[in-house]
Structures are given as C-alpha cells and as structure tokens.
Design a protein around this motif. Structure first.
Motif, PDB file in Angstrom:
ATOM      1  N   LEU A 449       0.799  -1.269  -0.062  1.00  0.00           N
ATOM      2  CA  LEU A 449      -0.152   0.394  -0.041  1.00  0.00           C
ATOM      3  C   LEU A 449       1.144   1.261  -0.397  1.00  0.00           C
ATOM      4  O   LEU A 449       0.558   2.568  -0.763  1.00  0.00           O
ATOM      5  N   SER A 450       1.514   1.356   0.476  1.00  0.00           N
ATOM      6  CA  SER A 450       2.610   2.449   0.883  1.00  0.00           C
ATOM      7  C   SER A 450       3.916   2.683  -0.235  1.00  0.00           C
ATOM      8  O   SER A 450       4.034   3.871  -0.836  1.00  0.00           O
ATOM      9  N   LEU A 451       3.629   1.686  -1.423  1.00  0.00           N
ATOM     10  CA  LEU A 451       3.963   1.663  -2.892  1.00  0.00           C
ATOM     11  C   LEU A 451       3.169   1.733  -3.469  1.00  0.00           C
ATOM     12  O   LEU A 451       3.777   2.057  -5.157  1.00  0.00           O
ATOM     13  N   CYS A 452       2.561   1.746  -2.919  1.00  0.00           N
ATOM     14  CA  CYS A 452       0.721   1.990  -4.212  1.00  0.00           C
ATOM     15  C   CYS A 452       1.139   1.164  -5.102  1.00  0.00           C
ATOM     16  O   CYS A 452       0.398   1.069  -6.328  1.00  0.00           O
ATOM     17  N   ASP A 453       1.371  -0.393  -5.023  1.00  0.00           N
ATOM     18  CA  ASP A 453       0.755  -1.541  -5.341  1.00  0.00           C
ATOM     19  C   ASP A 453       0.004  -2.174  -5.673  1.00  0.00           C
ATOM     20  O   ASP A 453      -0.908  -3.237  -4.158  1.00  0.00           O
ATOM     21  N   TRP A 454      -0.808  -1.997  -5.612  1.00  0.00           N
ATOM     22  CA  TRP A 454      -2.521  -2.629  -5.728  1.00  0.00           C
ATOM     23  C   TRP A 454      -3.094  -3.376  -6.350  1.00  0.00           C
ATOM     24  O   TRP A 454      -3.372  -4.084  -4.696  1.00  0.00           O
ATOM     25  N   ALA A 455      -2.598  -3.506  -7.112  1.00  0.00           N
ATOM     26  CA  ALA A 455      -2.663  -5.020  -7.025  1.00  0.00           C
ATOM     27  C   ALA A 455      -2.097  -6.463  -6.340  1.00  0.00           C
ATOM     28  O   ALA A 455      -3.347  -6.956  -5.683  1.00  0.00           O
ATOM     29  N   PRO A 456      -0.756  -6.215  -5.911  1.00  0.00           N
ATOM     30  CA  PRO A 456      -0.346  -7.068  -4.609  1.00  0.00           C
ATOM     31  C   PRO A 456      -1.077  -7.168  -3.217  1.00  0.00           C
ATOM     32  O   PRO A 456      -1.488  -8.514  -2.587  1.00  0.00           O
TER      33      PRO A 456
END
Length: 702
Positions: A449-456
């Motif tokens: 979430l902090s990296l905005c990696d929404w799918a993972p």
C-alpha cells in the motif's frame, strides 16, 4: 510433593497432602456409597478440584457442574465452575455463576475480584463502573491482600486512559508485598507490566528500571533457566560498572551468537564486563599499546590450552582500569592495541591496570526474558535509539528464530529508514518462519500500500479475509475498501469502485458499530458523492468516538470546510493535523514524514490561495486582505518545496501561479480603491521575473 503429615493427629489417623490419586479413590468411593445428595456433591467437588489442579479443565468443569446441580448452594463448587468457564472463554456464563456465589457468600473476595475482571472485559461504561465496584469491595474486605490490588491494576490496564492509575496500583501492590511477605519475590510479570505502563505513559527511564528488575527477578528464579544453562546468580556489589554480575559470564562467548551479539551501551542489561585475568601497563611513547605485565592461569579444564589473552578477539569492547572504555584493534604476543589512547598522567604511567571485556550474560537464552528484551527494543525505538533497537531485535531472532514480532519490527525500522530492500528481506524471513501468519501478511500488504502497488496489496488482503480471523478480518476489509477508494480514477470503474468501498465499510460497521476507521472511510465516500453535510457529521462523530486519535479525520474535515469555503476552519484542521503528526512522528498520507508534511503544507497553501481568490471577488476595498493571503500561500509552498525530497514540478508550478496572481492583486489595488506602495509594486514585479525562468522551463518540458 506427596508427603505424609508428620505432626500428631487427635484420632491417630495418617494424613497425606497432595496425594491426588488417593483423593480420587476416596471421593469416588464416598460418592458411590451414599444416597445423600450433599455428600455426593462434596465428593464431586473434591474430584473436580483434583482435575482442576492437574489442569484437566474439561473434567473439572464436568464435575463442578454436577456438584452444583446436586447442591446449588455449594459456593466453592460454583466458584470452581466459574473458574473453569473462564478458562473455556465462556465469560458471560462464568459471570452469572459468580453472581450466584455472591448471592450466598456476599463477602467472597475471590469471587468479587474475578467478577470485577470479567465485567471490565465487556468494555462498556456501565460494566466498567460495576467492575470497579466489585474490586473495591474485595479490597475493602481484605485491604492487606496485594493480589487483590494487583487485580485492580490489571483491570485498569485494559484501557489506555487508565494507564497512569494502573501504574499507581501496581506500585501500591508491590509496597504491600514488601510489608506483608518480605521474603516473597515480586513476579517478573508484574515488573514487566509496570515497565510497559511506564513506556506507554512516556516515562522511558523509569520503564528501563522496571525492565531491569524484571530480568533480575528471572535471574534469581533458577526454574526459568534450568533447561538451558547451569545458572548461578551472584549478588556482587560491583554492579555499578556492570562487571561480572552473573557468574556464568566467562571469557568464552557462551552468551553470544554470531550475528546476534549485544554490545551497545544502551543494552547493558544483556552484557557484563568479565575480568580477563591480565594486568597491563601503558607502553612508553604510545598510549594505544598496553603491555602484559602479569597473566593469571586459567582454572577451567576445557580451556587449559588457551591463555586469557588468547580468548580476546579483534573488535572486542574492553574496559581498562575503572572507567576507560575502548575497542581492541590488534592483538600481539605480549600486548594489546586499542582504538583510543589510554589517558594517563606522567605520575600514573608506571601504574598497572586490569582489563575487562564485554561478554553476553546469557539472559537472552531464557524464553521469558525475550518478551522483556523485545519491550526494551520497542522502548529504544520510541526514544529514537535505532541502533540499540536493531541490535536487540537481531539478537532475538538469532536465538529464537520463530519470534515473528522482531522480524516485523526490523522490517518496519527498515521501511521507516527508507530501505525498502531490507524491509522486503525481513518480511521474507518472517514469511519463511510463519507462513500465513496474519500479522506478517498485514505488514506485507501495508508495504504494498505504501508503494501504491494496489494489485499485490489487494491479493494479500483477500488472502487475509479468507482466513476469517476475527481481529484481522475487519482490518482486511478496511484495507480493501481503501484500495478501491484510492483507485476511483481507473477508467470506467469510478462508480463500481466507489460502491465496493462503501459496501466494505458498511460490512465492518454492521459487525462493529464502534469501528471509527470504517466510519471515517464511509465519510470519505459521502464526501466524494458530494454529500458534504452528512460527511462532516460522520467525521465529527468519528473524532468524538475515537477520542480524536484518527488523525486522517482532521484532514478530511479540512477538505470539507475548504469545499464549503470555510477557510479559517479548514486551516485550523490542517494545522492541527501537522501539529499532531509532528508530535507523534507518524506519517499518515505519504511514504515518509517529510513527504507527508509537504503534502499537508500544499493543502494549507491552497486554502490561502482559494481564500485570496474569493476575497478578490469583492473587487473593491474589501479585497485588501487578498494580498497578505497570497503571501501566506507562497510561504507555505516554499516550505513544502524544502520538505520535498526531490524537485516537484507541481509545487514549482503552483509557486509560479501564486506569484502571478499576487502580482496581479497588487497591480489591481488602485482600481479597487486600496492604497499601494512603490515597494509593493517592485516586489510584485520581482516575483514575476523570478518565476519566469521556471514557467519557461515547465513549458519546454511539456
């Protein structure tokens, strides 16, 4: 434990104590030999007590229950039934039976205390009030019983607002223990709890004292160490310098583990100085070289081939004389080279000194001490002492590889220091040790979430949701709701994602109406739909219920006020958020504290900009404050640019636009019947000239 009673008996009967097998036989015979219900109930009660003592809770529960059915007024059996129901986590039933006990034995202090603890667990205002009424009555009946005061302290500990009161009760209980039973040792669990409460109430130095006492209590209790080491505690008075306070600390590194050595000064509870057995003097002309004058013979059979000096290593931390500390840089046949010159006056140069070396004291070999060590590491984190915190966490995982919490803290520290690679490595190690662990998965999801990696992130939280762990399920749904809300700009999915987010927040609130985070999420959905009045009411309610601990709500209210053109109220919310986050050091909206602050500073700047534009709409003398508001806007944008870790084109563009509007505002003053000075005009033109190169640069880039 099965001993014959050695004293006399009036009836000349032989008595045994703790002969549980004999109790079982006699109680069963008594039950089968009579039809008198009272005797049968007593027999069943004795059977239940034996099973209870032997930790066979299921059979104990069964026999207590049968005894109560035969003799409803048999209070000891009913109290035992309540105890076993607590063990089985049937708290409401246990409370009901305890109330029946008090109906027949109103002054039963144990029943009053246990009922008080159960009422506290319900966590409602009415139940908490009755809980402390029960506990107070128990203490009034037996004021010199420290166990009852401890129970009251434990009850107060359940709510953060009562931490200070809880700590005071623990201190009172310890005072009573020392008066009533001076020879009785204070349990390390009590001292650990006191350390935690001091930590939570920001009394960090006092917390260290209690953690130290907890470790000392463990040292003195050989029961904890028996399976691990041949432990012998020493009451040496050389504790001021942390020298050989534990006799098992030797020159050999028995208390150390490769990759998990503890040597930092702030972790002095886990190492000691051990006498090397060597006398030294300073080499003339070079005070970093110490020459061996005398060397003791080692009495240990296993180490007969090695001299004490040979047990030292390059990199060892040593203390020379009384208080000089340094590091071993080299070892030669008859001398030691240290990192810092040994400070000796001319008169003292011929004086001989002893050398001590730091060695682990084996406390970390003891599983109960690990929780104390972990708490100390967390205390270091709170105090900003990252190096000793990391050292302790690494020492814990090296000795106890299954201790997941330390992996998670190492991952969090790495993330907060900006090392996402190390954060990922620690999380992988945690996943290896505890695959499927909800806490590990939660942190992995939060990292995405902090990296905005929404799918993972969505995949991780979907996995958590499928586990149906009660405490984790709500958090997983909340995170999924936040993911959908943050992806409203996905082409053609705005309505669908907004509805998914709303549904998830509502599902949480259906199960837990007091979940302020879900309510805050629902408020953001309402605001997105343009229902500002409803959204504002929700956010105010969230602040009230949460005790204003959800800082995100301050930002949301700021956005609402700004949309309603209530600029002073919006600025107040944004400033409150900045003040609170700076005091806690907890970023909410971005990947780091500085980026978070830069983002909020931009909100403040825009509030001033919008306020200035609204003021200019008067287009007469009432537009006079606009000039000052543009200046405030420029000031906060420049502050945001300093906070931002890299050149931010958006911030620079906003700065240029503010300069342009500010200049126009100054030039329009005469037409609005507002006085202006030559200096104001010059400053406006200077602002335009200053912003021109950046505008041209942005234009070329686009």
């Amino acid at each position: 434990m099965k001993d014959v009673w050695k004293d006399g008996s009036q009836t000349n009967l032989k008595l045994w104590k703790k002969d549980y097998d004999r109790v079982l036989t006699l109680a069963k015979n008594a039950y089968n030999s009579t039809s008198v219900t009272q005797i049968q109930a007593e027999s069943l009660f004795l059977l239940a007590r034996v099973f209870h003592i032997r930790n066979d809770e299921a059979n104990a529960l069964k026999y207590y229950d049968r005894a109560c059915k035969l003799a409803p007024d048999l209070s000891p059996a009913r109290f035992g039934l309540a105890q076993t129901l607590v063990w089985e986590e049937h708290y409401d039933q246990a409370a009901a039976h305890l109330k029946l006990v008090l109906g027949t034995s109103a002054n039963a202090t144990d029943a009053l205390a246990l009922l008080g603890l159960l009422e506290v667990k319900n966590n409602t205002a009415a139940d908490r009030k009755s809980a402390f009424t029960y506990l107070k009555k128990a203490i009034d009946l037996d004021p010199l019983n420290p166990d009852l005061v401890l129970l009251e302290a434990l009850a107060l500990q359940q709510q953060e607002s009562d931490y200070s009161k809880s700590l005071e009760k623990y201190k009172k209980a310890i005072e009573l223990m020392e008066v009533v039973s001076p020879s009785k040792k204070i349990p390390f669990e009590v001292l650990t709890n006191m350390g935690v409460l001091c930590h939570e109430t920001k009394k960090l130095e006092e917390a260290i004292v209690y953690y130290g006492r907890a470790l000392q209590a463990l040292d003195e209790d050989k029961h904890y160490y028996a399976p691990f080491v041949d432990w012998e505690y020493s009451d040496d008075e050389d504790d001021e310098n942390n020298t050989t306070s534990l006799k098992t600390a030797t020159l050999d590194k028995h208390g150390d583990v490769d990759g998990g050595i503890v040597r930092h000064a702030d972790n002095h509870l886990f190492w000691v100085y051990v006498d090397v057995g060597v006398t030294l003097k300073v080499k003339e002309g070079d005070e970093t070289v110490l020459i061996v004058v005398e060397e003791k013979e080692d009495d240990e059979e296993n180490d007969a081939a090695l001299s004490p000096l040979e047990k030292l290593s390059v990199g060892d931390f040593v203390r020379i004389g009384n208080d000089f500390e340094s590091e071993v840089k080299a070892l030669e046949q008859n001398s030691i080279v240290i990192a810092k010159p040994y400070p000796k006056s001319e008169e003292e140069k011929e004086e001989q000194v002893k050398i001590h070396v730091k060695r682990g004291n084996r406390r970390l070999c003891n599983p109960p001490a690990i929780s104390v060590a972990f708490n100390l590491a967390r205390l270091h984190e709170s105090a900003g002492r990252i190096i000793p915190a990391v050292e302790l966490h690494k020492a814990i995982v090296k000795r106890h590889p299954a201790y997941v919490n330390s992996y998670l803290r190492l991952a969090c520290i790495s993330r907060d220091c900006g090392s996402l690679h190390h954060c990922s490595e620690w999380l992988k190690a945690a996943m290896t040790v505890a695959p499927g662990n909800p806490e590990v998965l939660t942190l992995v999801g939060n990292l995405h979430l902090s990296l905005c990696d929404w799918a993972p992130a969505q995949s991780v939280f979907d996995q958590l949701l499928s586990q149906k762990v009660p405490n984790v399920e709500a958090y997983a749904m909340l995170s999924l709701g936040n993911i959908y809300f943050n992806n409203l700009k996905t082409p053609k999915k705005y309505s669908k994602h907004l509805q998914y987010a709303a549904d998830l927040y509502k599902r949480i609130l259906t199960k837990d109406k007091a979940n302020a985070y879900a309510a805050n999420g629902l408020g953001t959905v309402l605001a997105e739909k343009g229902e500002l009045f409803k959204a504002k009411e929700v956010f105010h309610r969230v602040r009230e219920v949460s005790g204003d601990t959800i800082l995100d709500t301050l930002l949301n209210l700021g956005h609402i006020y700004l949309a309603q053109k209530k600029h002073p109220e919006a600025l107040q919310m944004y400033q409150s958020y900045r003040t609170r986050t700076r005091s806690t050091g907890a970023p909410i909206t971005s990947k780091s504290q500085d980026d978070d602050d830069a983002e909020v500073l931009l909100y403040i700047a825009f509030a001033y900009f919008d306020w200035a534009r609204q003021t200019e709409l008067f287009n007469d003398a009432r537009a006079a404050p606009a000039d000052e508001r543009y200046k405030k806007c420029t000031e906060f944008i420049e502050l945001a640019m300093k906070k931002s870790r890299k050149e931010n084109v958006l911030l620079r563009y906003n700065w240029c636009m503010t300069k342009l509007h500010a200049a126009n505002c100054v030039l329009q003053k005469l037409t609005r019947n507002i006085r202006r000075t030559a200096q104001e005009v010059q400053d406006a033109l200077n602002g335009l000239e200053e912003s021109l190169p950046y505008v041209q640069k942005i234009g070329r880039a686009s």
